[in-house]
Design a protein around this motif. Structure first.
Motif, PDB file in Angstrom:
ATOM      1  N   ASP A  43       0.844  -1.192   0.000  1.00 48.06           N
ATOM      2  CA  ASP A  43       0.000   0.000   0.000  1.00 48.06           C
ATOM      3  C   ASP A  43       0.883   1.248   0.000  1.00 48.06           C
ATOM      4  OD1 ASP A  43      -1.726   2.167   0.708  1.00 48.06           O
ATOM      5  OD2 ASP A  43      -3.149   0.710   1.476  1.00 48.06           O
ATOM      6  N   PRO A  44       0.818   2.074  -1.058  1.00 45.55           N
ATOM      7  CA  PRO A  44       1.693   3.249  -1.126  1.00 45.55           C
ATOM      8  C   PRO A  44       1.339   4.332  -0.123  1.00 45.55           C
ATOM      9  CG  PRO A  44       0.104   3.300  -2.908  1.00 45.55           C
ATOM     10  CD  PRO A  44      -0.065   1.976  -2.220  1.00 45.55           C
ATOM     11  N   ARG A  45       0.178   4.205   0.555  1.00 45.90           N
ATOM     12  CA  ARG A  45      -0.227   5.215   1.535  1.00 45.90           C
ATOM     13  C   ARG A  45       0.301   4.895   2.917  1.00 45.90           C
ATOM     14  NH1 ARG A  45      -6.180   3.796  -0.198  1.00 45.90           N
ATOM     15  NH2 ARG A  45      -5.132   1.825   0.183  1.00 45.90           N
ATOM     16  N   THR A  46       0.251   3.628   3.294  1.00 53.80           N
ATOM     17  CA  THR A  46       0.590   3.238   4.659  1.00 53.80           C
ATOM     18  C   THR A  46       1.819   2.347   4.755  1.00 53.80           C
ATOM     19  OG1 THR A  46      -0.796   1.269   4.555  1.00 53.80           O
ATOM     20  CG2 THR A  46      -1.855   3.319   5.237  1.00 53.80           C
ATOM     21  N   GLY A  47       2.263   1.797   3.631  1.00 54.50           N
ATOM     22  CA  GLY A  47       3.382   0.865   3.659  1.00 54.50           C
ATOM     23  C   GLY A  47       2.987  -0.538   4.076  1.00 54.50           C
ATOM     24  N   ALA A  48       1.701  -0.817   4.190  1.00 57.81           N
ATOM     25  CA  ALA A  48       1.255  -2.161   4.557  1.00 57.81           C
ATOM     26  C   ALA A  48       1.570  -3.138   3.429  1.00 57.81           C
ATOM     27  CB  ALA A  48      -0.245  -2.158   4.842  1.00 57.81           C
ATOM     28  N   VAL A  49       2.067  -4.309   3.800  1.00 60.55           N
ATOM     29  CA  VAL A  49       2.368  -5.372   2.834  1.00 60.55           C
ATOM     30  C   VAL A  49       1.339  -6.476   3.067  1.00 60.55           C
ATOM     31  CG1 VAL A  49       4.075  -7.008   1.972  1.00 60.55           C
ATOM     32  CG2 VAL A  49       4.814  -4.785   2.859  1.00 60.55           C
ATOM     33  N   VAL A  50       0.466  -6.692   2.098  1.00 55.28           N
ATOM     34  CA  VAL A  50      -0.656  -7.614   2.260  1.00 55.28           C
ATOM     35  C   VAL A  50      -0.625  -8.675   1.171  1.00 55.28           C
ATOM     36  CG1 VAL A  50      -3.163  -7.834   2.387  1.00 55.28           C
ATOM     37  CG2 VAL A  50      -2.050  -5.781   3.291  1.00 55.28           C
ATOM     38  N   LEU A  51      -0.701  -9.920   1.588  1.00 60.44           N
ATOM     39  CA  LEU A  51      -0.773 -11.041   0.659  1.00 60.44           C
ATOM     40  C   LEU A  51      -2.187 -11.606   0.714  1.00 60.44           C
ATOM     41  CD1 LEU A  51       0.555 -13.089  -1.274  1.00 60.44           C
ATOM     42  CD2 LEU A  51       1.135 -14.457   0.755  1.00 60.44           C
ATOM     43  N   THR A  52      -2.920 -11.492  -0.388  1.00 62.43           N
ATOM     44  CA  THR A  52      -4.256 -12.078  -0.484  1.00 62.43           C
ATOM     45  C   THR A  52      -4.127 -13.484  -1.050  1.00 62.43           C
ATOM     46  OG1 THR A  52      -5.227  -9.901  -0.862  1.00 62.43           O
ATOM     47  CG2 THR A  52      -6.562 -11.801  -1.460  1.00 62.43           C
ATOM     48  N   ARG A 229      -9.449  12.638 -11.483  1.00 68.29           N
ATOM     49  CA  ARG A 229      -9.205  11.226 -11.174  1.00 68.29           C
ATOM     50  C   ARG A 229      -7.748  10.872 -11.406  1.00 68.29           C
ATOM     51  NH1 ARG A 229     -14.201  10.420 -14.065  1.00 68.29           N
ATOM     52  NH2 ARG A 229     -13.050   9.507 -15.829  1.00 68.29           N
ATOM     53  N   LEU A 230      -7.176  11.400 -12.477  1.00 69.49           N
ATOM     54  CA  LEU A 230      -5.767  11.130 -12.776  1.00 69.49           C
ATOM     55  C   LEU A 230      -4.879  11.723 -11.691  1.00 69.49           C
ATOM     56  CD1 LEU A 230      -3.637  10.031 -14.709  1.00 69.49           C
ATOM     57  CD2 LEU A 230      -3.726  12.220 -15.945  1.00 69.49           C
ATOM     58  N   TRP A 231      -5.203  12.925 -11.218  1.00 71.10           N
ATOM     59  CA  TRP A 231      -4.400  13.555 -10.158  1.00 71.10           C
ATOM     60  C   TRP A 231      -4.410  12.688  -8.899  1.00 71.10           C
ATOM     61  CZ3 TRP A 231      -4.299  15.156  -5.227  1.00 71.10           C
ATOM     62  CH2 TRP A 231      -3.316  16.083  -4.845  1.00 71.10           C
ATOM     63  N   LEU A 232      -5.573  12.186  -8.526  1.00 71.18           N
ATOM     64  CA  LEU A 232      -5.666  11.362  -7.324  1.00 71.18           C
ATOM     65  C   LEU A 232      -4.892  10.056  -7.480  1.00 71.18           C
ATOM     66  CD1 LEU A 232      -9.365  11.897  -6.220  1.00 71.18           C
ATOM     67  CD2 LEU A 232      -7.305  12.592  -4.979  1.00 71.18           C
ATOM     68  N   ARG A 233      -4.911   9.469  -8.664  1.00 71.99           N
ATOM     69  CA  ARG A 233      -4.140   8.244  -8.866  1.00 71.99           C
ATOM     70  C   ARG A 233      -2.647   8.504  -8.738  1.00 71.99           C
ATOM     71  NH1 ARG A 233      -8.078   6.968 -12.898  1.00 71.99           N
ATOM     72  NH2 ARG A 233      -6.741   7.798 -14.557  1.00 71.99           N
ATOM     73  N   ARG A 234      -2.203   9.658  -9.216  1.00 70.13           N
ATOM     74  CA  ARG A 234      -0.771   9.971  -9.204  1.00 70.13           C
ATOM     75  C   ARG A 234      -0.300  10.543  -7.872  1.00 70.13           C
ATOM     76  NH1 ARG A 234      -0.001  12.984 -15.123  1.00 70.13           N
ATOM     77  NH2 ARG A 234      -0.017  11.075 -16.394  1.00 70.13           N
ATOM     78  N   GLU A 235      -1.117  11.392  -7.269  1.00 69.09           N
ATOM     79  CA  GLU A 235      -0.682  12.166  -6.107  1.00 69.09           C
ATOM     80  C   GLU A 235      -1.414  11.817  -4.818  1.00 69.09           C
ATOM     81  OE1 GLU A 235       1.833  14.116  -6.525  1.00 69.09           O
ATOM     82  OE2 GLU A 235       1.878  14.101  -8.722  1.00 69.09           O
ATOM     83  N   LEU A 239      -1.067  12.392   0.047  1.00 67.89           N
ATOM     84  CA  LEU A 239      -1.955  13.073   0.987  1.00 67.89           C
ATOM     85  C   LEU A 239      -2.139  12.268   2.262  1.00 67.89           C
ATOM     86  CD1 LEU A 239      -4.748  14.471  -1.362  1.00 67.89           C
ATOM     87  CD2 LEU A 239      -2.521  15.473  -0.778  1.00 67.89           C
ATOM     88  N   HIS A 240      -1.987  10.953   2.158  1.00 65.03           N
ATOM     89  CA  HIS A 240      -2.151  10.097   3.334  1.00 65.03           C
ATOM     90  C   HIS A 240      -0.933  10.129   4.259  1.00 65.03           C
ATOM     91  CE1 HIS A 240      -5.975   8.076   2.487  1.00 65.03           C
ATOM     92  NE2 HIS A 240      -5.658   8.247   1.218  1.00 65.03           N
TER      93      HIS A 240
END
Length: 246
Positions: A43-52, A229-235, A239-240
């Motif tokens: 997760d690029p926001r929190t750094g969580a590493v999740v294996l589903t 939408r593109l801005w939110l995907r990139r940036e 914000l988190h």
């Protein structure tokens, strides 16, 4: 959790850890009845590493598989910007414009923006918490106003507007007419926030993402929502980072 052959029945945190740059994380394993193959995500926001993993997957197999892409995981962690504390001298992108936090113990406790700065006073040890509360209040006020504006334009009623801090979405609209946003939209540029509000208000008419829904969003916004939408995907991930624990 120790590596074993037992079946994973619920979300578990393993002993397998990773570190990239200043970011470290422990692998979480999440079984999903819809999964057909194993899927790893950082997760690029929190750094969580999740294996589903698919149902009935063994812990031993999941851990062995997740250990393989270690270089990729740690490179992804290294690319994540560290948390950005709300401290004197730090910059916060208020409505997309950089504002420096300017603190003085002689000023009033309530923050206020002025000429590219956020002026704040009060005790230094509670500054971060007070800035966070102030940003959330500012977000709620602005998002409530803009929701009302688009609701009138759409000819719909919004039962309630609230803000929270979700990780997976910027806004949500319930069938009861309540709309909830991420308070972090106050950090995004105006065109991004307004497009998000128009999107959620349009759900009061269309509770789907069909062609009629997208046409209504564009009509309400009087602009193409795709750049937002593109801005939110990139940036959006950055914000988190604001106000999160170091």
């Amino acid at each position: 959790m120790r590596a074993s052959s037992s079946t994973i029945s619920s979300i578990v945190s393993s002993d397998l850890s990773f570190r990239g740059g200043v970011t470290s994380a422990t692998l979480s394993i999440r079984p999903s009845p819809r999964a057909r193959v194993m899927r790893l995500r950082v997760d690029p926001r929190t750094g969580a590493v999740v294996l589903t993993v698919p149902p009935r997957m063994s812990q031993r197999r999941a851990l062995a598989w997740a250990a393989g892409p270690r270089p990729w995981i740690e490179a992804a962690l290294a690319a994540i910007a560290p948390p950005e504390a709300l401290v004197p001298g730090a910059e916060v992108p208020l409505r997309g414009v950089a504002h420096q936090i300017d603190w003085s113990s002689e000023r009033p406790r309530t923050p206020r923006p002025a000429d590219g700065r956020i002026l704040a006073g009060g005790p230094l040890d509670t500054l971060s918490a007070r800035l966070l509360r102030w940003l959330k209040r500012e977000a709620l006020t602005l998002l409530t106003e803009e929701t009302a504006f688009f609701a009138v334009r759409a000819g719909v009623r919004v039962a309630r507007v609230g803000v929270g801090d979700p990780l997976s979405r910027w806004g949500s609209c319930s069938s009861t007419g309540a709309i909830r946003y991420s308070w972090r939209l106050i950090l995004a540029p105006d065109f991004v926030r307004r497009a998000t509000v128009a999107h959620e208000v349009a759900h009061r008419v269309h509770m789907n993402h069909g062609p009629a829904f997208h046409e209504l969003v564009e009509q309400l916004l009087e602009a193409d929502p795709r750049p937002a939408r593109l801005w939110l995907r990139r940036e959006g991930a950055r914000l988190h980072r604001f106000g999160r624990p170091l």
